[in-house]
Design a protein around this motif. Structure first.
Motif, PDB file in Angstrom:
ATOM      1  N   PHE A  43      -4.423   8.268   3.604  1.00 24.33           N
ATOM      2  CA  PHE A  43      -5.280   9.108   4.443  1.00 24.33           C
ATOM      3  C   PHE A  43      -6.343   9.805   3.600  1.00 24.33           C
ATOM      4  CE2 PHE A  43      -3.419   8.097   8.257  1.00 24.33           C
ATOM      5  CZ  PHE A  43      -3.734   8.969   9.297  1.00 24.33           C
ATOM      6  N   ASP A  44      -6.850   9.098   2.601  1.00 29.23           N
ATOM      7  CA  ASP A  44      -7.834   9.670   1.690  1.00 29.23           C
ATOM      8  C   ASP A  44      -9.136   8.886   1.765  1.00 29.23           C
ATOM      9  OD1 ASP A  44      -9.109  11.152  -0.258  1.00 29.23           O
ATOM     10  OD2 ASP A  44      -8.205  10.047  -1.920  1.00 29.23           O
ATOM     11  N   ARG A  45      -9.988   9.255   2.684  1.00 33.83           N
ATOM     12  CA  ARG A  45     -11.344   8.739   2.816  1.00 33.83           C
ATOM     13  C   ARG A  45     -11.404   7.211   2.746  1.00 33.83           C
ATOM     14  NH1 ARG A  45     -13.482  12.865  -1.650  1.00 33.83           N
ATOM     15  NH2 ARG A  45     -11.326  12.575  -2.273  1.00 33.83           N
ATOM     16  N   ASP A  46     -12.163   6.671   1.787  1.00 36.23           N
ATOM     17  CA  ASP A  46     -12.329   5.220   1.689  1.00 36.23           C
ATOM     18  C   ASP A  46     -11.615   4.663   0.467  1.00 36.23           C
ATOM     19  OD1 ASP A  46     -14.002   6.478  -0.143  1.00 36.23           O
ATOM     20  OD2 ASP A  46     -15.508   4.885  -0.086  1.00 36.23           O
ATOM     21  N   SER A  47     -10.550   5.300   0.048  1.00 34.21           N
ATOM     22  CA  SER A  47      -9.823   4.821  -1.122  1.00 34.21           C
ATOM     23  C   SER A  47      -9.300   3.409  -0.873  1.00 34.21           C
ATOM     24  CB  SER A  47      -8.671   5.766  -1.472  1.00 34.21           C
ATOM     25  OG  SER A  47      -7.790   5.898  -0.377  1.00 34.21           O
ATOM     26  N   LEU A  48      -9.171   2.650  -1.944  1.00 32.65           N
ATOM     27  CA  LEU A  48      -8.830   1.234  -1.855  1.00 32.65           C
ATOM     28  C   LEU A  48      -7.571   0.977  -1.038  1.00 32.65           C
ATOM     29  CD1 LEU A  48      -9.581   0.279  -5.555  1.00 32.65           C
ATOM     30  CD2 LEU A  48     -10.722  -0.692  -3.575  1.00 32.65           C
ATOM     31  N   SER A  49      -6.493   1.606  -1.432  1.00 36.96           N
ATOM     32  CA  SER A  49      -5.222   1.365  -0.765  1.00 36.96           C
ATOM     33  C   SER A  49      -5.253   1.826   0.680  1.00 36.96           C
ATOM     34  CB  SER A  49      -4.092   2.086  -1.524  1.00 36.96           C
ATOM     35  OG  SER A  49      -2.842   1.806  -0.948  1.00 36.96           O
ATOM     36  N   GLN A  50      -5.986   2.894   0.980  1.00 35.45           N
ATOM     37  CA  GLN A  50      -6.079   3.393   2.351  1.00 35.45           C
ATOM     38  C   GLN A  50      -6.769   2.382   3.258  1.00 35.45           C
ATOM     39  OE1 GLN A  50      -4.986   5.529   4.316  1.00 35.45           O
ATOM     40  NE2 GLN A  50      -6.503   6.025   5.865  1.00 35.45           N
ATOM     41  N   VAL A  51      -7.889   1.829   2.827  1.00 37.53           N
ATOM     42  CA  VAL A  51      -8.615   0.866   3.656  1.00 37.53           C
ATOM     43  C   VAL A  51      -7.798  -0.412   3.832  1.00 37.53           C
ATOM     44  CG1 VAL A  51     -10.700  -0.554   3.839  1.00 37.53           C
ATOM     45  CG2 VAL A  51     -10.857   1.810   3.019  1.00 37.53           C
ATOM     46  N   PHE A  52      -7.146  -0.878   2.769  1.00 38.38           N
ATOM     47  CA  PHE A  52      -6.337  -2.088   2.884  1.00 38.38           C
ATOM     48  C   PHE A  52      -5.133  -1.857   3.792  1.00 38.38           C
ATOM     49  CE2 PHE A  52      -7.930  -2.890  -1.683  1.00 38.38           C
ATOM     50  CZ  PHE A  52      -9.171  -3.258  -1.188  1.00 38.38           C
ATOM     51  N   LEU A  53      -4.597  -0.638   3.740  1.00 34.77           N
ATOM     52  CA  LEU A  53      -3.494  -0.304   4.644  1.00 34.77           C
ATOM     53  C   LEU A  53      -3.966  -0.345   6.093  1.00 34.77           C
ATOM     54  CD1 LEU A  53      -0.648   0.786   5.290  1.00 34.77           C
ATOM     55  CD2 LEU A  53      -1.531   3.090   4.877  1.00 34.77           C
ATOM     56  N   LEU A  54      -5.134   0.218   6.369  1.00 33.37           N
ATOM     57  CA  LEU A  54      -5.665   0.216   7.724  1.00 33.37           C
ATOM     58  C   LEU A  54      -5.908  -1.205   8.218  1.00 33.37           C
ATOM     59  CD1 LEU A  54      -8.229   3.167   7.508  1.00 33.37           C
ATOM     60  CD2 LEU A  54      -5.955   3.196   8.555  1.00 33.37           C
ATOM     61  N   ILE A  55      -6.430  -2.059   7.341  1.00 34.73           N
ATOM     62  CA  ILE A  55      -6.662  -3.455   7.721  1.00 34.73           C
ATOM     63  C   ILE A  55      -5.334  -4.134   8.053  1.00 34.73           C
ATOM     64  CG2 ILE A  55      -7.434  -5.706   6.881  1.00 34.73           C
ATOM     65  CD1 ILE A  55      -9.566  -4.220   5.232  1.00 34.73           C
TER      66      ILE A  55
ATOM     67  N   CYS B 189       0.817  -1.213   0.000  1.00 36.82           N
ATOM     68  CA  CYS B 189       0.000   0.000   0.000  1.00 36.82           C
ATOM     69  C   CYS B 189       0.851   1.263   0.000  1.00 36.82           C
ATOM     70  CB  CYS B 189      -0.936  -0.006   1.194  1.00 36.82           C
ATOM     71  SG  CYS B 189      -2.213  -1.287   1.114  1.00 36.82           S
ATOM     72  N   LEU B 190       1.917   1.261   0.777  1.00 34.58           N
ATOM     73  CA  LEU B 190       2.787   2.438   0.811  1.00 34.58           C
ATOM     74  C   LEU B 190       3.495   2.628  -0.528  1.00 34.58           C
ATOM     75  CD1 LEU B 190       4.354   2.197   4.386  1.00 34.58           C
ATOM     76  CD2 LEU B 190       2.522   3.701   3.607  1.00 34.58           C
TER      77      LEU B 190
END
Length: 441
Positions: A400-412, A389-390
């Motif tokens: 850190f952009d709302r519900d963007s794909l890579s952001q949510v997968f990074l959080l998971i 993701c990074l």
């Protein structure tokens, strides 16, 4: 005290709680993943009924997450987000004080905050094994849907051939149900990682079949960033698998070494603010990186003028003719909605201090936990996913952009890593893949 409490699985059936809300957490997590995957298609326009449905969906998911945590039994269960992420998010909220369009930034930041909290709440409520199983299942469904649409409805599932026209470089690339080939490539790459690591309970034939199918679609999507990063991530995951087998719970290296990863971008960003000429010279070719150099040039120029605070969260793109991009970019650059580099996009929105705080939360802090060592089987998967993701944010803006794909997968991935390393640090045997999915303490 809170650190000890965080290590306790939230789905444990104890005298204090019951497992009756597990189905609610499972449904909420599945809905979160579905909305994340469908999000790019639903937000191809910045207004309309689909965007309202999407926002209502995330509000409902947040409510489901809240109920699933059962905070009336233990209020501290609401404290599910690690402090480094809270600090980075806090700076984003602070930036609304000087934002160019605070109302727009507020709407976007509310969504970012809801998604961040809901993701950690649901992953921790479900625990590691069940959350991995759900993510894997949703991604297999997405892969099948991508193939079906691409093969049965090429006009929808494959970018049209448009030589010399707008986005002619996408001609013939497969996208399936996704609106753009880079989103399809990202989901295929993540599917490969999900079946390459921590998938011992999946039949070998099924693992191999899914990995091959994902690799085929990834190749046909021609998503070069995802193709490169999945190879890098597979190497990282394999490395941590080997370290877990050979080192066990031994410390791999001093945690302080992770600060080197922050020092490098900090030096680059500071020098860019002092003198951006060398960086602009490197981006002189307007066709470089499929035209991304023209976008990056505009971002660097803005950042050099406002290095400390930026435009404020959510106050750079999609603001109409009064937006900053119209002053620093020209032509087609003013018509897009992201900078195709998550780090530059953070710099122009929240400035240098805020970007370094976010990088500490998403790069330094996870690396420190990895360097502590540990043998939980989800660690290689989490490490591979967060590295992917990074790296993906080098050419796409999703950090850190709302519900963007890579952001949510990074959080998971960060939630998985946090839970696995918390068990290791606490000196307790982490739950293994052969143990029951629920009812564990």
């Amino acid at each position: 005290m809170l650190a000890r409490r965080r290590r306790k699985p939230l789905n444990a059936r104890t005298a204090e709680g019951h497992g009756g809300t597990e189905w609610l957490a499972s449904a909420g997590f599945a809905a979160l993943l579905a909305l994340t995957i469908l999000g790019p298609s639903m937000t191809s326009e910045n207004y309309g009924l689909q965007s309202q449905i999407r926002m209502a969906g995330y509000l409902l998911i947040s409510l489901m997450s809240l109920v699933a945590l059962e905070p009336w039994r233990r209020p501290e269960r609401l404290l599910v987000v690690p402090w480094p992420l809270l600090v980075g998010l806090g700076w984003c909220w602070l930036s609304l004080a000087w934002a160019i369009e605070p109302a727009v930034g507020l709407r976007r930041l509310v969504l970012t905050s809801l998604v961040l909290w809901s993701t950690f709440a649901l992953v921790r409520r479900l625990d590691l094994e069940r959350s991995v199983l759900l993510v894997r299942g949703i991604f297999v469904i997405t892969l099948v849907a991508n193939f079906v649409v691409a093969l049965t409805s090429p006009a929808v599932g494959i970018h049209p051939v448009n030589p010399g026209g707008f986005e002619s470089d996408l001609s013939g690339d497969w996208r399936g149900i996704m609106i753009q080939k880079n989103y399809a490539g990202l989901t295929c790459a993540m599917t490969i990682l999900l079946f390459a690591f921590h998938a011992e309970r999946v039949h070998v034939a099924l693992r191999v079949a899914v990995i091959i199918a994902s690799a085929v679609f990834l190749y046909l999507s021609d998503s070069q960033t995802s193709q490169i990063m999945v190879v890098v991530s597979l190497i990282i995951g394999a490395l941590f698998t080997w370290l877990a087998q050979t080192k066990g719970r031994e410390r791999l290296a001093p945690a302080g070494l992770a600060w080197v990863l922050l020092a490098i971008p900090a030096i680059l960003f500071v020098s860019m603010a002092i003198n951006n000429a060398p960086y602009l010279e490197m981006l002189a070719d307007p066709a470089g990186f499929t035209g991304r150099t023209q976008i990056w040039t505009a971002l660097i120029r803005f950042y050099a003028d406002y290095p400390l605070f930026g435009a404020g969260y959510g106050s750079f793109w999609d603001l109409g003719p009064t937006g900053p991009i119209f002053q620093y970019g020209k032509g087609w650059v003013t018509e897009i909605s992201q900078g195709h580099n998550g780090y530059l996009d953070l710099l122009v929105q929240i400035g240098l201090p805020g970007t370094l705080l976010v990088l500490f939360a998403t790069l330094v802090w996870p690396t420190q936990r990895l360097l502590r060592g540990g043998d939980h089987p989800v660690r290689p998967l989490a490490a591979a996913a967060f590295i992917f993701c990074l790296g993906h944010n080098l050419t796409e803006s999703m950090l850190f952009d709302r519900d963007s794909l890579s952001q949510v997968f990074l959080l998971i991935a960060l939630a998985w890593l946090w839970m696995a390393t918390a068990s290791d640090v606490a000196g307790m045997r982490a739950p293994r893949v052969t143990m029951p999915l629920a009812g564990r303490r």
